[in-house]
Design a protein around this motif. Structure first.
Motif, PDB file in Angstrom:
ATOM      1  N   HIS A 115      -5.515  -6.717  48.634  1.00 42.91           N
ATOM      2  CA  HIS A 115      -5.546  -8.159  48.364  1.00 42.91           C
ATOM      3  C   HIS A 115      -6.120  -8.358  46.966  1.00 42.91           C
ATOM      4  N   ARG A 116      -5.435  -9.119  46.140  1.00 47.88           N
ATOM      5  CA  ARG A 116      -5.892  -9.377  44.769  1.00 47.88           C
ATOM      6  C   ARG A 116      -6.771 -10.627  44.773  1.00 47.88           C
ATOM      7  N   PRO A 117      -8.064 -10.477  44.449  1.00 43.60           N
ATOM      8  CA  PRO A 117      -8.944 -11.646  44.444  1.00 43.60           C
ATOM      9  C   PRO A 117      -8.739 -12.496  43.194  1.00 43.60           C
ATOM     10  N   LYS A 118      -9.232 -13.717  43.261  1.00 41.63           N
ATOM     11  CA  LYS A 118      -9.280 -14.564  42.066  1.00 41.63           C
ATOM     12  C   LYS A 118     -10.137 -13.820  41.049  1.00 41.63           C
ATOM     13  N   THR A 119      -9.669 -13.734  39.810  1.00 44.89           N
ATOM     14  CA  THR A 119     -10.399 -13.042  38.756  1.00 44.89           C
ATOM     15  C   THR A 119     -10.772 -14.023  37.664  1.00 44.89           C
ATOM     16  N   VAL A 120     -12.043 -13.979  37.281  1.00 47.22           N
ATOM     17  CA  VAL A 120     -12.546 -14.798  36.184  1.00 47.22           C
ATOM     18  C   VAL A 120     -13.076 -13.861  35.115  1.00 47.22           C
ATOM     19  N   TYR A 121     -12.573 -14.002  33.902  1.00 45.09           N
ATOM     20  CA  TYR A 121     -13.044 -13.209  32.777  1.00 45.09           C
ATOM     21  C   TYR A 121     -14.186 -13.988  32.131  1.00 45.09           C
ATOM     22  N   GLU A 122     -15.368 -13.394  32.168  1.00 46.07           N
ATOM     23  CA  GLU A 122     -16.598 -14.091  31.796  1.00 46.07           C
ATOM     24  C   GLU A 122     -17.277 -13.373  30.624  1.00 46.07           C
ATOM     25  N   GLU A 123     -17.322 -14.042  29.479  1.00 40.20           N
ATOM     26  CA  GLU A 123     -17.906 -13.419  28.286  1.00 40.20           C
ATOM     27  C   GLU A 123     -19.403 -13.174  28.408  1.00 40.20           C
ATOM     28  N   ARG A 124     -20.091 -13.891  29.280  1.00 35.13           N
ATOM     29  CA  ARG A 124     -21.535 -13.698  29.435  1.00 35.13           C
ATOM     30  C   ARG A 124     -21.891 -12.352  30.073  1.00 35.13           C
ATOM     31  N   ILE A 125     -20.939 -11.648  30.655  1.00 37.28           N
ATOM     32  CA  ILE A 125     -21.217 -10.341  31.269  1.00 37.28           C
ATOM     33  C   ILE A 125     -21.409  -9.274  30.194  1.00 37.28           C
ATOM     34  N   TYR A 126     -20.689  -9.417  29.081  1.00 36.22           N
ATOM     35  CA  TYR A 126     -20.780  -8.429  27.999  1.00 36.22           C
ATOM     36  C   TYR A 126     -22.195  -8.420  27.434  1.00 36.22           C
ATOM     37  N   ASP A 127     -22.831  -7.254  27.410  1.00 36.31           N
ATOM     38  CA  ASP A 127     -24.164  -7.065  26.840  1.00 36.31           C
ATOM     39  C   ASP A 127     -25.247  -7.875  27.559  1.00 36.31           C
ATOM     40  N   ALA A 128     -25.034  -8.178  28.841  1.00 35.29           N
ATOM     41  CA  ALA A 128     -25.984  -8.993  29.603  1.00 35.29           C
ATOM     42  C   ALA A 128     -27.100  -8.141  30.199  1.00 35.29           C
ATOM     43  N   SER A 129     -28.265  -8.744  30.271  1.00 39.60           N
ATOM     44  CA  SER A 129     -29.410  -8.117  30.933  1.00 39.60           C
ATOM     45  C   SER A 129     -29.294  -8.353  32.440  1.00 39.60           C
ATOM     46  N   PRO A 130     -30.054  -7.622  33.252  1.00 37.72           N
ATOM     47  CA  PRO A 130     -30.038  -7.891  34.692  1.00 37.72           C
ATOM     48  C   PRO A 130     -30.380  -9.351  35.020  1.00 37.72           C
ATOM     49  N   GLY A 131     -31.344  -9.922  34.328  1.00 44.19           N
ATOM     50  CA  GLY A 131     -31.703 -11.320  34.572  1.00 44.19           C
ATOM     51  C   GLY A 131     -30.564 -12.277  34.264  1.00 44.19           C
ATOM     52  N   GLU A 132     -29.845 -12.014  33.182  1.00 45.34           N
ATOM     53  CA  GLU A 132     -28.699 -12.854  32.820  1.00 45.34           C
ATOM     54  C   GLU A 132     -27.581 -12.710  33.853  1.00 45.34           C
ATOM     55  N   LEU A 133     -27.403 -11.492  34.389  1.00 45.22           N
ATOM     56  CA  LEU A 133     -26.371 -11.276  35.410  1.00 45.22           C
ATOM     57  C   LEU A 133     -26.756 -11.959  36.725  1.00 45.22           C
ATOM     58  N   ILE A 134     -28.035 -11.940  37.075  1.00 48.21           N
ATOM     59  CA  ILE A 134     -28.474 -12.673  38.281  1.00 48.21           C
ATOM     60  C   ILE A 134     -28.218 -14.159  38.091  1.00 48.21           C
ATOM     61  N   ALA A 135     -28.541 -14.702  36.919  1.00 45.02           N
ATOM     62  CA  ALA A 135     -28.298 -16.127  36.651  1.00 45.02           C
ATOM     63  C   ALA A 135     -26.810 -16.452  36.796  1.00 45.02           C
ATOM     64  N   LEU A 136     -25.945 -15.570  36.318  1.00 42.54           N
ATOM     65  CA  LEU A 136     -24.504 -15.763  36.458  1.00 42.54           C
ATOM     66  C   LEU A 136     -24.097 -15.740  37.933  1.00 42.54           C
ATOM     67  N   LEU A 137     -24.604 -14.753  38.687  1.00 40.32           N
ATOM     68  CA  LEU A 137     -24.280 -14.674  40.120  1.00 40.32           C
ATOM     69  C   LEU A 137     -24.820 -15.880  40.883  1.00 40.32           C
ATOM     70  N   ASN A 138     -25.937 -16.453  40.433  1.00 47.56           N
ATOM     71  CA  ASN A 138     -26.480 -17.654  41.075  1.00 47.56           C
ATOM     72  C   ASN A 138     -25.509 -18.837  40.980  1.00 47.56           C
ATOM     73  N   GLU A 139     -24.557 -18.785  40.057  1.00 47.01           N
ATOM     74  CA  GLU A 139     -23.552 -19.843  39.887  1.00 47.01           C
ATOM     75  C   GLU A 139     -22.313 -19.633  40.749  1.00 47.01           C
ATOM     76  N   THR A 140     -22.254 -18.533  41.472  1.00 49.58           N
ATOM     77  CA  THR A 140     -21.081 -18.208  42.285  1.00 49.58           C
ATOM     78  C   THR A 140     -20.868 -19.284  43.344  1.00 49.58           C
ATOM     79  N   PRO A 141     -19.622 -19.715  43.560  1.00 51.61           N
ATOM     80  CA  PRO A 141     -19.339 -20.704  44.610  1.00 51.61           C
ATOM     81  C   PRO A 141     -19.803 -20.196  45.971  1.00 51.61           C
ATOM     82  N   GLU A 142     -20.404 -21.052  46.737  1.00 50.13           N
ATOM     83  CA  GLU A 142     -20.972 -20.660  48.030  1.00 50.13           C
ATOM     84  C   GLU A 142     -19.923 -20.163  49.024  1.00 50.13           C
ATOM     85  N   ASP A 143     -18.671 -20.535  48.855  1.00 51.26           N
ATOM     86  CA  ASP A 143     -17.657 -20.066  49.799  1.00 51.26           C
ATOM     87  C   ASP A 143     -17.129 -18.677  49.451  1.00 51.26           C
TER      88      ASP A 143
END
Length: 182
Positions: free
Chosen positions: A85-113
C-alpha cells in the motif's frame, strides 16, 4: 514549507501508534551540493531491499514524511514500490539536517488520524531521534542498534500510546531494528 494536515482515516488514539525512522540509503559523492547528492549503486540496491523489509513488518503506513534531499527522495521512491500500500507522502524540507528536537516538533504536527508514520531522513538526526524517543526496548532491538549503529538504509520501529502532540523523549518503545548486511 509543506503542510500535511490532511484527513487520513479514522483510527482510535487508543491503538498504539508506530513510527518508522528510516535512514536514506548509501549516497554517492559527486561534485554537487550535499542536498543534491544522489544514491550510489549500492544505495539503489539497499533501498529496494529495505522496502521489502518494511513490507515484511506488515505496517500499513498512513503517512510518509520524507526529506527533500535527493538521496532521501530516491530511497523512498525505490522502497515504496515494495510496499503493498502506497501511503500519502509529504516531502518536508525541515527534515534535512534536523536535530532530534526539531524532528519531534515536526512529528507533533502529524494529523491525529495517522496511526503509522514512516520518516525518511538523515543521520545524525534519525539515530539521535531513535535514542531520544526509545524509553524502552523489546527483545534485543536496542542491543542490535547499539552494536550496528544506524548505517545507510537502516530503520527502526517505535511504538507509543497517546496523541502525536504528546510525543516526547522516552515516550516510545523500540520494537524492531533492521540494517542491510555489509
Amino acid at each position: 514549507m509543506a503542510c500535511f494536515h490532511a484527513k487520513l482515516g479514522s483510527m482510535s488514539v487508543a491503538e498504539p501508534r508506530r513510527i518508522v525512522l528510516f535512514r536514506h540509503a548509501k549516497a554517492d559523492w559527486p561534485q554537487v551540493s550535499d542536498h543534491e547528492r544522489p544514491l550510489a549503486e549500492r544505495g539503489r540496491m539497499d533501498a529496494a531491499v529495505a522496502g521489502r523489509k518494511l513490507a515484511d513488518t506488515g505496517i500499513p503506513f498512513d503517512l510518509a514524511l520524507c526529506s527533500t534531499a535527493t538521496r532521501t527522495r530516491e530511497t523512498w521512491k525505490l522502497a515504496v514500490h515494495e510496499l503493498p500500500h502506497r501511503p500519502k507522502t509529504v516531502y518536508e524540507e525541515r527534515i534535512y539536517d534536523a536535530s532530534p528536537g526539531e524532528l519531534i516538533a515536526l512529528l507533533n504536527e502529524t494529523p491525529e488520524d495517522a496511526q503509522q508514520v514512516v520518516l525518511i531522513g538523515h543521520n545524525p538526526g534519525i539515530q539521535g531521534l531513535a535514542d531520544v524517543l526509545a524509553g524502552k526496548a523489546e527483545a534485543d532491538a536496542r542491543e542490535r542498534l547499539s552494536r550496528r549503529g544506524f548505517p545507510a538504509a537502516a530503520f527502526v520501529v517505535l511504538s507509543f500510546d497517546g496523541s502525536w502532540k504528546s510525543l516526547e523523549p522516552n515516550a516510545a518503545t523500540l520494537t524492531d531494528y533492521w540494517a542491510p548486511s555489509e
